[in-house]
Scaffold this active site. Structure first.
Site, PDB file in Angstrom:
ATOM      1  N   GLU A 198       0.818  -1.224   0.000  1.00  0.00           N
ATOM      2  CA  GLU A 198       0.000   0.000   0.000  1.00  0.00           C
ATOM      3  C   GLU A 198       0.849   1.271   0.000  1.00  0.00           C
ATOM      4  O   GLU A 198       0.516   2.247  -0.675  1.00  0.00           O
ATOM      5  CB  GLU A 198      -0.912  -0.039   1.237  1.00  0.00           C
ATOM      6  N   ASP A 199       1.942   1.280   0.769  1.00  0.00           N
ATOM      7  CA  ASP A 199       2.670   2.536   1.013  1.00  0.00           C
ATOM      8  C   ASP A 199       4.047   2.623   0.362  1.00  0.00           C
ATOM      9  O   ASP A 199       4.729   3.637   0.498  1.00  0.00           O
ATOM     10  CB  ASP A 199       2.849   2.742   2.533  1.00  0.00           C
TER      11      ASP A 199
END
Length: 711
Positions: free
Chosen positions: A76-77
């Protein structure tokens, strides 16, 4: 500060050396991927996945879950994608991480839609591996513990979502240690002043009642020791949100909440649980109606225990829970106990049963997801489905079904099978016939009566409370509306084509294909449905079909073929044939149909004043007739002028009932001291039935004018 070495030491108690090395490798990979990233609190970002893994270690989760916890924000990051992670740590870990990750590659206009879509994605991942939600719960728990660095509005939003969804999921999966902490942290974020005041009140009450609590605990322990029963007595207190809810629901101040403190007795086996129950009932008098046996009938999440409330010293109620050590582990860890026992290389029936129930629940979520219109509707269904209190209903064969408090007969029917719910026409509760809207009570035996041709009613949506029933009814009604709209559309199009001496069946397939492409519809049914719902005009479609069929040849409007007959109304209001509320037509009235966009055909009386403006578009008006078999009840409003007197409503009700009709609504307004105006809505069979009722009303004492309302 907690480190990877501290975690490795803890994991050494139940994991193999090579598994601990894998967890370490996942930590170093996450540390490198999150290099330079920091949390709002200023700490290095990698402290968060490490803390999540530590929460899972407390539950003795397996190595793959711990690795997923370390890596859960990497996709996600950071720039790492799922295939790269699968190559490094295997497909199983990559699937877990992907299941927890949000949909970052799609931009949503609405935050609520984004949350709903992310939750829907997680449910799909849960259906493949239940560990996804356990990792997510641990992730949410650490986020709740570190809410302090966020803005107040964001704190409240996250806390509300946690309370409405994640705490309830933890409860549904039986993971009470996480549920209680999530609830209290959410309560603290939503209502900080209330939380602090209750916390101080509990601390103060503990001081005041310390001697009484200690005395009860000593008495219970001595009783076990004297009888030679193995068991330990543990004092416990209700958590803050539970106390607050009790104060709010019962409208009591804290001083009147006497069962803030309770006791838990942990013993070795089920037989000892029941023997201890007898001892405590002999020691203190039980409160009638406050005993629950969750060992014989476990909760839906697998929770097992005996609950009883006793009259203690000075009239103080004492809540006592009695359970085995395995039940205690299940109560705290729920579905996660499956991995707790797996780590010990032993299968345990309680843990296995909980895991099977969790899989069954997720399967139900997937069924809801298929029936839901969109992600927002689905997440509302899930919220409604996550009720904490359950009732237990018996089938005629003696099987037990768990349902939420307040569930009705229809909820039960849909919980057995969607087809049984759709075809349900009646029921027997404890061998007695009862309405389908009846709210069920624990311990009842319920038999559902079905009929092959039966269909759900839109009114059922106001009766059911479970998400499965609600989504299944909506799904069935949508298909029912589509089927009726297709049938009506076919009739209207054939009627329009009959003016040109042809019909839908006589047109060639290439012509229909050309029209479908032109209108952008997938099949003939979609085209007919749009005509039935009034979004396309049958006459225009017919002319376009003939143009495509015959090219530029002139279309002869004057043909010898007789147009199709009127639409027959054979029953009560359907999904695409509705009765106008302005004139309330009855069988026997001369009627006409008006095609209304998106609604289908609305039936009006011929003399309805609203038709004057509708007649400006004659293509949308259709001849309609009542079927001789129409035998349903139809609503009609009446207005009576009658002398004011006592017992008037009872007299009218008796008259209407004797005439075989029902009063759906009635209200009375006094015009003066002697005259009253009675407005009532009756359910009657037809125009003749109504005429008989009006004739009887005229025979009542001092009845003046009687009018059938409707313009």
């Amino acid at each position: 500060m907690f480190t990877i070495d501290d975690l490795a030491d803890r994991l050494g108690g139940y994991l193999q050396a090579h598994e601990i090395r894998q967890v370490r490798r996942a930590f170093y990979y996450a540390e490198q991927a999150h290099d330079g990233q920091r949390r709002r609190s200023g700490e290095p970002y990698v402290t968060h996945p490490l803390a999540v893994a530590n929460i899972l270690a407390n539950m003795h989760m397996d190595a793959q879950s711990l690795m997923a916890a370390m890596l859960h924000d990497v996709i996600e990051d950071t720039g790492v994608d799922k295939p790269a992670m699968a190559e490094q740590f295997g497909e199983e870990v990559a699937e877990l991480v992907d299941g927890v990750s949000k949909l970052t590659q799609i931009t949503f206009e609405d935050k609520a839609v984004a949350q709903a879509e992310n939750f829907q994605k997680m449910v799909l991942a849960m259906s493949r591996d239940i560990r996804v939600i356990i990792v997510k719960l641990a992730d949410r728990l650490h986020n709740m513990r570190t809410l302090g660095a966020l803005r107040p509005d964001k704190k409240r939003r996250i806390a509300r979502e946690t309370l409405e969804i994640y705490a309830r999921i933890a409860s549904r999966l039986g993971i009470n240690t996480i549920r209680i902490e999530l609830e209290d942290l959410s309560f603290q974020a939503l209502y900080p002043m209330r939380s602090e005041r209750i916390k101080r009140a509990v601390a103060s009450a503990r001081g005041h009642r310390r001697s009484a609590i200690q005395q009860v605990q000593n008495s219970l322990q001595k009783c076990l020791d004297d009888e030679g029963l193995s068991g330990s007595v543990i004092g416990r207190q209700k958590h803050l949100l539970s106390i607050y809810r009790k104060m709010r629901d019962q409208r009591k101040p804290f001083a009147e909440i006497m069962d803030v403190f309770g006791f838990r007795i942990i013993t070795e086996d089920v037989d000892s649980c029941y023997r201890i129950l007898g001892l405590v009932h002999n020691l203190y008098k039980p409160v009638p109606g406050r005993f629950k046996d969750y060992i014989a009938i476990p909760k839906a999440n697998g929770y097992q225990s005996l609950h009883t409330t006793l009259f203690g010293t000075e009239g103080m109620p004492i809540e006592v829970q009695i359970r085995t050590r395995e039940m205690e582990a299940m109560a705290n860890n729920g579905v996660a106990a499956h991995w707790l026992y797996k780590a010990g290389q032993t299968d345990h029936p309680i843990a296995e049963g909980s895991h099977a129930r969790a899989r069954s629940w997720v399967k139900g979520l997937l069924e809801m997801q298929r029936h839901a219109g969109d992600s927002l509707e689905f997440i509302e269904h899930v919220k409604n489905d996550l009720f904490p209190d359950d009732i237990y209903i018996f089938t005629p064969r003696g099987d037990i079904m768990e349902l939420p408090q307040g569930a009705t007969v229809l909820d039960f029917a849909y919980s057995v099978h969607t087809d049984i719910g759709n075809q349900c026409i009646a029921c027997r509760i404890d061998r007695h016939l009862a309405p389908l809207s009846t709210q069920l009570q624990s311990g009842q035996t319920l038999e559902i009566i079905t009929a092959p041709g039966a269909r759900p009613s839109p009114a059922w949506l106001n009766v059911v409370i479970t998400a499965k029933a609600r989504s299944a009814i909506r799904h069935a009604l949508t298909h029912q509306q589509q089927a009726e709209a297709v049938q009506l559309g076919r009739h209207l199009l054939n009627k329009a084509l009959s003016a040109f001496e042809t019909s839908l069946d006589e047109l060639s397939a290439p012509t229909l294909a050309l029209l479908r492409d032109e209108y952008g519809v997938q099949d003939n049914n979609s085209l007919l449905e749009s005509i039935g719902l009034g979004t396309r005009i049958a006459q225009i479609v017919a002319q376009r079909l003939l143009k495509l069929e015959h090219g530029d040849a002139p279309i002869d409007h004057q043909t010898g073929r007789q147009p199709q007959g009127p639409i027959i109304i054979s029953g009560s209001e359907g999904m695409v044939v509705k009765f106008a509320r302005c004139c309330h037509p009855l069988p026997g009235d001369d009627v006409i149909g008006h095609l209304s966009a998106g609604k289908g055909v609305v039936v009006h009386r011929q003399e309805c004043r609203n038709l004057a403006e509708l007649k400006s578009d004659p293509d949308k008006l259709f001849a309609m007739e009542w079927s001789p078999e129409a035998d349903d009840d139809y609503l009609v409003p009446l207005r009576l002028e009658i002398e004011t007197r006592r017992g008037l409503v009872a007299e009218l009700a008796a008259l209407v009932t004797d005439a075989g009709a029902n009063i759906e609504r009635i209200d009375i307004e006094e015009r003066d001291a002697h005259l009253s105006i009675v407005n009532m809505t009756l359910a009657v069979r037809d125009r003749v039935h109504l005429a008989r009722i009006i004739k009887r009303m005229r025979n009542l004492h001092n009845v003046g004018k009687i009018s059938r309302l409707g313009n």
